[in-house]
Design a protein around this motif. Sequence first.
Motif, PDB file in Angstrom:
ATOM      1  N   MET A 147     -29.970 -28.462 -55.661  1.00 41.03           N
ATOM      2  CA  MET A 147     -31.192 -27.934 -55.070  1.00 41.03           C
ATOM      3  C   MET A 147     -32.152 -27.461 -56.161  1.00 41.03           C
ATOM      4  O   MET A 147     -33.370 -27.627 -56.051  1.00 41.03           O
ATOM      5  CB  MET A 147     -30.859 -26.779 -54.129  1.00 41.03           C
ATOM      6  N   PHE A 178     -34.111 -18.157 -51.849  1.00 42.11           N
ATOM      7  CA  PHE A 178     -33.233 -18.718 -50.827  1.00 42.11           C
ATOM      8  C   PHE A 178     -33.081 -17.688 -49.721  1.00 42.11           C
ATOM      9  O   PHE A 178     -32.639 -16.564 -49.957  1.00 42.11           O
ATOM     10  CB  PHE A 178     -31.872 -19.070 -51.420  1.00 42.11           C
ATOM     11  N   GLN A 221     -30.989 -20.563 -44.428  1.00 38.81           N
ATOM     12  CA  GLN A 221     -31.106 -22.007 -44.547  1.00 38.81           C
ATOM     13  C   GLN A 221     -32.459 -22.437 -45.114  1.00 38.81           C
ATOM     14  O   GLN A 221     -32.684 -23.613 -45.367  1.00 38.81           O
ATOM     15  CB  GLN A 221     -30.914 -22.669 -43.167  1.00 38.81           C
ATOM     16  N   GLN A 222     -33.341 -21.488 -45.329  1.00 37.82           N
ATOM     17  CA  GLN A 222     -34.657 -21.792 -45.860  1.00 37.82           C
ATOM     18  C   GLN A 222     -34.674 -21.727 -47.383  1.00 37.82           C
ATOM     19  O   GLN A 222     -34.031 -20.873 -47.984  1.00 37.82           O
ATOM     20  CB  GLN A 222     -35.703 -20.808 -45.329  1.00 37.82           C
ATOM     21  N   VAL A 223     -35.426 -22.651 -47.975  1.00 41.28           N
ATOM     22  CA  VAL A 223     -35.660 -22.634 -49.414  1.00 41.28           C
ATOM     23  C   VAL A 223     -37.161 -22.510 -49.619  1.00 41.28           C
ATOM     24  O   VAL A 223     -37.930 -23.348 -49.130  1.00 41.28           O
ATOM     25  CB  VAL A 223     -35.144 -23.921 -50.098  1.00 41.28           C
ATOM     26  N   ASP A 231     -42.079 -22.884 -47.477  1.00 44.30           N
ATOM     27  CA  ASP A 231     -40.799 -23.406 -47.001  1.00 44.30           C
ATOM     28  C   ASP A 231     -40.723 -24.909 -47.289  1.00 44.30           C
ATOM     29  O   ASP A 231     -41.425 -25.707 -46.674  1.00 44.30           O
ATOM     30  CB  ASP A 231     -40.649 -23.152 -45.496  1.00 44.30           C
ATOM     31  N   SER A 244     -37.679 -26.611 -47.392  1.00 44.15           N
ATOM     32  CA  SER A 244     -36.309 -26.999 -47.041  1.00 44.15           C
ATOM     33  C   SER A 244     -36.182 -28.480 -46.690  1.00 44.15           C
ATOM     34  O   SER A 244     -35.267 -29.171 -47.165  1.00 44.15           O
ATOM     35  CB  SER A 244     -35.815 -26.145 -45.869  1.00 44.15           C
ATOM     36  N   ASP A 245     -37.090 -28.996 -45.859  1.00 39.22           N
ATOM     37  CA  ASP A 245     -37.017 -30.390 -45.444  1.00 39.22           C
ATOM     38  C   ASP A 245     -37.576 -31.332 -46.500  1.00 39.22           C
ATOM     39  O   ASP A 245     -37.035 -32.429 -46.725  1.00 39.22           O
ATOM     40  CB  ASP A 245     -37.774 -30.590 -44.123  1.00 39.22           C
ATOM     41  N   ARG A 266     -35.299 -32.822 -49.190  1.00 37.95           N
ATOM     42  CA  ARG A 266     -34.345 -33.880 -48.838  1.00 37.95           C
ATOM     43  C   ARG A 266     -34.970 -35.269 -48.853  1.00 37.95           C
ATOM     44  O   ARG A 266     -34.274 -36.263 -48.636  1.00 37.95           O
ATOM     45  CB  ARG A 266     -33.749 -33.597 -47.445  1.00 37.95           C
ATOM     46  N   LYS A 295     -32.851 -36.244 -39.338  1.00 37.08           N
ATOM     47  CA  LYS A 295     -33.928 -35.318 -39.665  1.00 37.08           C
ATOM     48  C   LYS A 295     -35.310 -35.911 -39.377  1.00 37.08           C
ATOM     49  O   LYS A 295     -36.330 -35.294 -39.656  1.00 37.08           O
ATOM     50  CB  LYS A 295     -33.840 -34.924 -41.144  1.00 37.08           C
TER      51      LYS A 295
END
Length: 223
Positions: free
Chosen positions: A40, A73, A76-78, A84, A86-87, A90, A163
């Motif tokens: 990450m 962090f 589940q959020q970055v 944000d 998070s998605d 990826r 996703k």
Amino acid sequence: MINANLPPVIAIDGPSASGKGTLAGIVAKTLGWHQLDSGMLYRLSALAVMRKGIEPGNEAEIAEVARSLDVRFDGQQVLLDNDDVSDVLRQEEVGALASQIATYPLLRQALFERQRAFRKAPGLVADGRDMGTVIFPDAKLKIFLIADVNERAQRRYKQLIEKGISANLMALLEDLKARDERDMHRSHSPLVPAEDAKIIDSSALSIEESVAKVLAYWSEVNA
């Protein structure tokens, strides 16, 4: 040599899409420990580089970006610069750049102490590609998680589709093969199992079965 004065570490290394992040998360939650997803941090560095418009070949500037990352962090959020991501992290474009710049010694040096700082009581489960060989060579338990590259491509494809991210299975397969080649043959911190690592092939295992194996190994080293 294991330092008994430091919180224990379980290091889980392996190639991309082998399932080490999911495995580490469940093991950490089961033990009530902290978790470090080192990949990450490399993805965050890659995303920051993309957003700043820095040339992918500018190693010194990329290392400086990684050194000054504003990251948080939150469950589940970055959050990157309070945004944000998070998605976004990826997305394959981000992952591809992360794999490319991860070969830079200056970048790996910049993230070295940031990763070690995650080691806190009661313990840490750290996953990546050099957790047991470079970052935490004194980890009490070292796992090297492998899986057939075709199985890994299928897993990554399913993950992205779920996703809502469009993906091409054959393109993912070729990308994973290219990443494996870069990771295993880079001059700095190559992807190799530690000499004392336990090898787990997750190709035909469910995540529950992989977790059970890690916890069984953990019980053994504490017996």
